[in-house]
Design a protein around this motif. Structure first.
Motif, PDB file in Angstrom:
ATOM      1  N   GLN A   1     122.133 -70.030 -60.413  1.00  0.00           N
ATOM      2  CA  GLN A   1     122.672 -68.763 -59.962  1.00  0.00           C
ATOM      3  C   GLN A   1     122.781 -67.814 -61.151  1.00  0.00           C
ATOM      4  O   GLN A   1     122.988 -68.258 -62.293  1.00  0.00           O
ATOM      5  CB  GLN A   1     124.056 -68.983 -59.326  1.00  0.00           C
ATOM      6  CG  GLN A   1     124.513 -67.866 -58.417  1.00  0.00           C
ATOM      7  CD  GLN A   1     125.640 -68.317 -57.506  1.00  0.00           C
ATOM      8  OE1 GLN A   1     125.417 -68.825 -56.413  1.00  0.00           O
ATOM      9  NE2 GLN A   1     126.875 -68.149 -57.962  1.00  0.00           N
ATOM     10  N   ASP A   2     122.654 -66.497 -60.899  1.00  0.00           N
ATOM     11  CA  ASP A   2     122.625 -65.518 -61.987  1.00  0.00           C
ATOM     12  C   ASP A   2     123.955 -65.401 -62.709  1.00  0.00           C
ATOM     13  O   ASP A   2     123.981 -65.086 -63.902  1.00  0.00           O
ATOM     14  CB  ASP A   2     122.220 -64.138 -61.434  1.00  0.00           C
ATOM     15  CG  ASP A   2     120.779 -64.119 -60.944  1.00  0.00           C
ATOM     16  OD1 ASP A   2     119.993 -64.963 -61.410  1.00  0.00           O
ATOM     17  OD2 ASP A   2     120.448 -63.271 -60.096  1.00  0.00           O
ATOM     18  N   ASN A   3     125.068 -65.625 -62.024  1.00  0.00           N
ATOM     19  CA  ASN A   3     126.366 -65.428 -62.654  1.00  0.00           C
ATOM     20  C   ASN A   3     126.909 -66.679 -63.336  1.00  0.00           C
ATOM     21  O   ASN A   3     128.104 -66.772 -63.619  1.00  0.00           O
ATOM     22  CB  ASN A   3     127.387 -64.934 -61.628  1.00  0.00           C
ATOM     23  CG  ASN A   3     127.533 -65.899 -60.459  1.00  0.00           C
ATOM     24  OD1 ASN A   3     126.846 -66.913 -60.387  1.00  0.00           O
ATOM     25  ND2 ASN A   3     128.428 -65.584 -59.540  1.00  0.00           N
ATOM     26  N   MET A   4     126.050 -67.649 -63.615  1.00  0.00           N
ATOM     27  CA  MET A   4     126.474 -68.851 -64.341  1.00  0.00           C
ATOM     28  C   MET A   4     125.265 -69.516 -64.999  1.00  0.00           C
ATOM     29  O   MET A   4     124.126 -69.338 -64.575  1.00  0.00           O
ATOM     30  CB  MET A   4     127.168 -69.839 -63.395  1.00  0.00           C
ATOM     31  CG  MET A   4     126.274 -70.427 -62.333  1.00  0.00           C
ATOM     32  SD  MET A   4     127.153 -71.570 -61.245  1.00  0.00           S
ATOM     33  CE  MET A   4     128.314 -70.449 -60.485  1.00  0.00           C
ATOM     34  N   ASN A   5     125.551 -70.262 -66.062  1.00  0.00           N
ATOM     35  CA  ASN A   5     124.545 -71.080 -66.742  1.00  0.00           C
ATOM     36  C   ASN A   5     124.947 -72.542 -66.594  1.00  0.00           C
ATOM     37  O   ASN A   5     126.108 -72.894 -66.847  1.00  0.00           O
ATOM     38  CB  ASN A   5     124.444 -70.714 -68.229  1.00  0.00           C
ATOM     39  CG  ASN A   5     123.999 -69.284 -68.446  1.00  0.00           C
ATOM     40  OD1 ASN A   5     123.066 -68.820 -67.809  1.00  0.00           O
ATOM     41  ND2 ASN A   5     124.663 -68.572 -69.340  1.00  0.00           N
ATOM     42  N   VAL A   6     123.992 -73.367 -66.192  1.00  0.00           N
ATOM     43  CA  VAL A   6     124.254 -74.784 -65.932  1.00  0.00           C
ATOM     44  C   VAL A   6     123.421 -75.623 -66.904  1.00  0.00           C
ATOM     45  O   VAL A   6     122.215 -75.413 -67.027  1.00  0.00           O
ATOM     46  CB  VAL A   6     123.915 -75.156 -64.475  1.00  0.00           C
ATOM     47  CG1 VAL A   6     124.159 -76.631 -64.231  1.00  0.00           C
ATOM     48  CG2 VAL A   6     124.744 -74.313 -63.509  1.00  0.00           C
ATOM     49  N   HIS A   7     124.085 -76.557 -67.579  1.00  0.00           N
ATOM     50  CA  HIS A   7     123.414 -77.452 -68.525  1.00  0.00           C
ATOM     51  C   HIS A   7     123.740 -78.899 -68.150  1.00  0.00           C
ATOM     52  O   HIS A   7     124.930 -79.256 -68.044  1.00  0.00           O
ATOM     53  CB  HIS A   7     123.872 -77.173 -69.956  1.00  0.00           C
ATOM     54  CG  HIS A   7     123.516 -75.809 -70.453  1.00  0.00           C
ATOM     55  ND1 HIS A   7     122.281 -75.501 -70.959  1.00  0.00           N
ATOM     56  CD2 HIS A   7     124.231 -74.655 -70.487  1.00  0.00           C
ATOM     57  CE1 HIS A   7     122.253 -74.235 -71.304  1.00  0.00           C
ATOM     58  NE2 HIS A   7     123.425 -73.690 -71.026  1.00  0.00           N
ATOM     59  N   PRO A   8     122.730 -79.742 -67.948  1.00  0.00           N
ATOM     60  CA  PRO A   8     123.007 -81.153 -67.616  1.00  0.00           C
ATOM     61  C   PRO A   8     123.582 -81.904 -68.801  1.00  0.00           C
ATOM     62  O   PRO A   8     123.184 -81.675 -69.956  1.00  0.00           O
ATOM     63  CB  PRO A   8     121.624 -81.687 -67.220  1.00  0.00           C
ATOM     64  CG  PRO A   8     120.647 -80.794 -67.910  1.00  0.00           C
ATOM     65  CD  PRO A   8     121.288 -79.444 -67.983  1.00  0.00           C
ATOM     66  N   ILE A   9     124.517 -82.791 -68.523  1.00  0.00           N
ATOM     67  CA  ILE A   9     125.060 -83.684 -69.554  1.00  0.00           C
ATOM     68  C   ILE A   9     124.309 -85.013 -69.523  1.00  0.00           C
ATOM     69  O   ILE A   9     123.804 -85.473 -70.541  1.00  0.00           O
ATOM     70  CB  ILE A   9     126.573 -83.898 -69.329  1.00  0.00           C
ATOM     71  CG1 ILE A   9     127.321 -82.568 -69.469  1.00  0.00           C
ATOM     72  CG2 ILE A   9     127.118 -84.930 -70.305  1.00  0.00           C
ATOM     73  CD1 ILE A   9     128.800 -82.675 -69.184  1.00  0.00           C
ATOM     74  N   ASN A  10     124.215 -85.628 -68.368  1.00  0.00           N
ATOM     75  CA  ASN A  10     123.416 -86.842 -68.209  1.00  0.00           C
ATOM     76  C   ASN A  10     123.188 -87.089 -66.726  1.00  0.00           C
ATOM     77  O   ASN A  10     123.910 -86.568 -65.875  1.00  0.00           O
ATOM     78  CB  ASN A  10     124.079 -88.055 -68.878  1.00  0.00           C
ATOM     79  CG  ASN A  10     125.422 -88.403 -68.255  1.00  0.00           C
ATOM     80  OD1 ASN A  10     125.497 -88.795 -67.094  1.00  0.00           O
ATOM     81  ND2 ASN A  10     126.488 -88.254 -69.022  1.00  0.00           N
TER      82      ASN A  10
END
Length: 577
Positions: free
Chosen positions: A183-192
């Protein structure tokens, strides 16, 4: 007697009105839909200065809601008519309903002057509540996204845990192809994407298992809804798509009074600048200057400090490299911005960074680091040539020749001439002897290869086996010895032949794909997702992008190539097992 009773009643009325405690709870409305937030306003009013609040407000049981956010404000004034100090505390609580129907909200308690005051309970009505998405089959599989900390600052991370629920444990292995929210209003980064041990008795007498953990960085203030996580539920009969629940976050706006140089850095960081080139700085010759930002926070998403403009030098768009891992308060590690800078004048040059500031959510304050400065002394071409001796010039010519004729078989760069005053004939004779020995070995190998071919022609053909045996034999025949490629790439990296290096990387990738009968990169990614896991496929996709970026980079650093080679060795060793 009658006048005395009236007088006593007036006195009691004035005493009661002079000092009293009022506490109330009011919702913004009584009927709610599934997407509405229940806003409760709690007002505590103390009429009189003799009241002492001994405990904070104690909320009722809110297990039927998700706490989205809360906040409070206090005010006080003097009533001119009664000369009474009136203190008012207003608290707002935002709740997300978990169930539909008639929901009861209990009493709010507070202790003042050893006496407990409470509000009256009341009911609200919820028309519908968004439930967990269920797979469209009879296996009864649920995905649930759990976020414990739902109140964060803008660009501050919160950790989400994805769990799968089912009464049949065998369904867990069918859940694949997890897609995180975008989504444009958030950044998502996987941990594992490491699966946990199965909990046989979790919520509702169902077994559960953790599928993934990821970090969410909301980049706008207000109520932000995290979209559902999707996954596929594969079986021999069909393939269905399942969705998790959505979660609402209360994203607090950053405090006022930020420095002018503040952009979007949230966390705790340090900035440094250094010269990565080992040679003397020469006018109109490029050198590598690195800005390093280290710390923990939104490290990979924030705007990095840049090189400040100056008439003393010019610079180009930097190459960004990062060495980061997930931490407890964000992404931690270091990000390097490698700049190519060309000095325009001789003498002392000061290379400065732009001012940099960040917001530290732990201390709830802004930190201004200012500018970082790198002082360099640039020399003209004539000054550098005059400083060299005759022996240094001869050694430079010899080293350039050895680096030019370097081969993957003989690493001649190890025989580069050191700073000596005489020529070593022993080194030359050693090189000649090595070359002659390799030529003799090549002739012996070709002779052995011819004899082996003759022996193979005389051996009778073996009987045909099954289809599986034939396929396995073909796979073993096509299997690539990737260790030879790794050694060759190491030699090309040390020799600085980067063009041949990337050609060899492409050949290695093509050979490994042929080993698994996959023609295109896209098909190979799908193959890895099915047989090697989502993490390996994502690592392959990320490495392919890094290789393309490094291949077409105008300036290539030995450190970047070395880091790329380590990643290639690790990944292809996993794939080719």
């Amino acid at each position: 007697m009658q006048y005395r009773l009236i007088y006593i009643l007036f006195i009691l009325t004035s005493v009661i009105s002079y000092g009293q405690v009022n506490i109330s709870v009011t919702p913004d409305k009584t009927d709610y839909s599934s997407k509405d937030i229940v806003n409760l306003t709690i007002i505590l009013e103390l009429n009189g200065s003799e009241y002492n609040q001994q405990t904070p407000l104690r909320l009722p049981d809110l297990s039927k809601f998700n706490m989205v956010g809360s906040g409070s404000v206090s005010s006080g004034y003097m009533d001119p008519e009664t000369n009474t100090v009136i203190t008012q505390y207003i608290t707002r609580v935002a709740l997300e309903p978990k169930q539909k129907g008639k929901v009861k909200i209990g009493s709010v308690l507070v202790t003042i002057n050893n006496k407990i005051y409470k509000t009256e309970p009341f009911d609200i009505f919820v028309k519908d509540v968004e439930k967990k998405s269920v797979a469209s089959n009879s296996n009864d599989v649920y995905l649930n996204m759990e976020i414990e900390d739902r109140e964060v600052y803008q660009d501050q991370p919160t950790i989400a845990v994805l769990k799968v629920y089912s009464r049949n444990i065998d369904n867990f292995r069918k859940v694949k192809n997890i897609h995180l929210p975008n989504q444009d209003n958030m950044n998502v980064h996987p941990i594992n994407f490491n699966r946990s041990e199965i909990d046989p008795s979790d919520y509702g007498n169902m077994a559960s298992q953790v599928l993934a953990m990821f970090m969410i960085f909301p980049n706008e203030a207000g109520y932000v809804e995290v979209p559902s996580v999707s996954a596929s539920l594969s079986s021999y009969a069909s393939k269905n798509k399942i969705l998790s629940n959505k979660v609402k976050l209360n994203v607090k706006k950053l405090p006022e009074g930020s420095p002018e140089c503040f952009k979007n850095a949230v966390g705790n960081f340090n900035v440094s600048i250094f010269n990565a080139s080992n040679e003397k700085v020469e006018v109109k010759k490029p050198l590598n200057v690195v800005i390093k930002v280290s710390g923990e926070g939104n490290l990979t998403d924030m705007n990095l400090p840049k090189i400040a403009e100056s008439p003393d030098y010019e610079f180009f768009t930097p190459k960004i490299t990062s060495k980061v891992v997930p931490g407890t308060a964000g992404i931690k590690g270091e990000v390097l911005a490698n700049y190519v800078i060309i000095p325009k004048k001789a003498g002392l040059i000061s290379i400065k960074t732009e001012p940099f500031a960040f917001f530290n959510p732990a201390n709830k304050e802004y930190v201004n680091l200012g500018q970082e400065t790198l002082a360099l002394n640039a020399f003209s071409h004539d000054e550098i040539m005059e400083a060299r001796s005759t022996v240094e010039r001869v050694n430079e010519y010899t080293n350039s020749l050895l680096e030019t004729v370097n081969t993957p078989v003989l690493k001649t760069t190890t025989f580069k001439v050191k700073e000596k005053n005489k020529f070593h004939w022993n080194i030359l004779l050693t090189n000649i002897a090595i070359l002659l020995g390799l030529f003799v070995l090549y002739l012996l190998f070709k002779t052995w290869q011819k004899k082996r071919k003759l022996i193979k022609e005389t051996v009778p053909s073996k009987p045909l086996g099954s289809v599986a045996e034939t396929e396995n034999e073909i796979r073993q025949r096509l299997k690539t010895d990737i260790n030879d490629y790794f050694s060759y790439l190491e030699n090309l990296k040390d020799g600085g032949d980067y063009q041949k290096f990337f050609q060899t990387v492409d050949e290695l990738d093509e050979e490994v794909r042929k080993e698994y009968f996959q023609g295109s990169t896209k098909d190979f990614v799908k193959f890895l997702e099915s047989y090697k896991g989502v993490a390996v496929a994502e690592e392959y996709r990320t490495l392919s992008q890094k290789i393309e970026i490094e291949k077409f980079s105008p300036v290539k650093s030995a450190e970047g190539i070395d880091e790329l080679l380590v990643a290639i060795v690790n990944l292809y060793s996993k794939i080719s097992k």
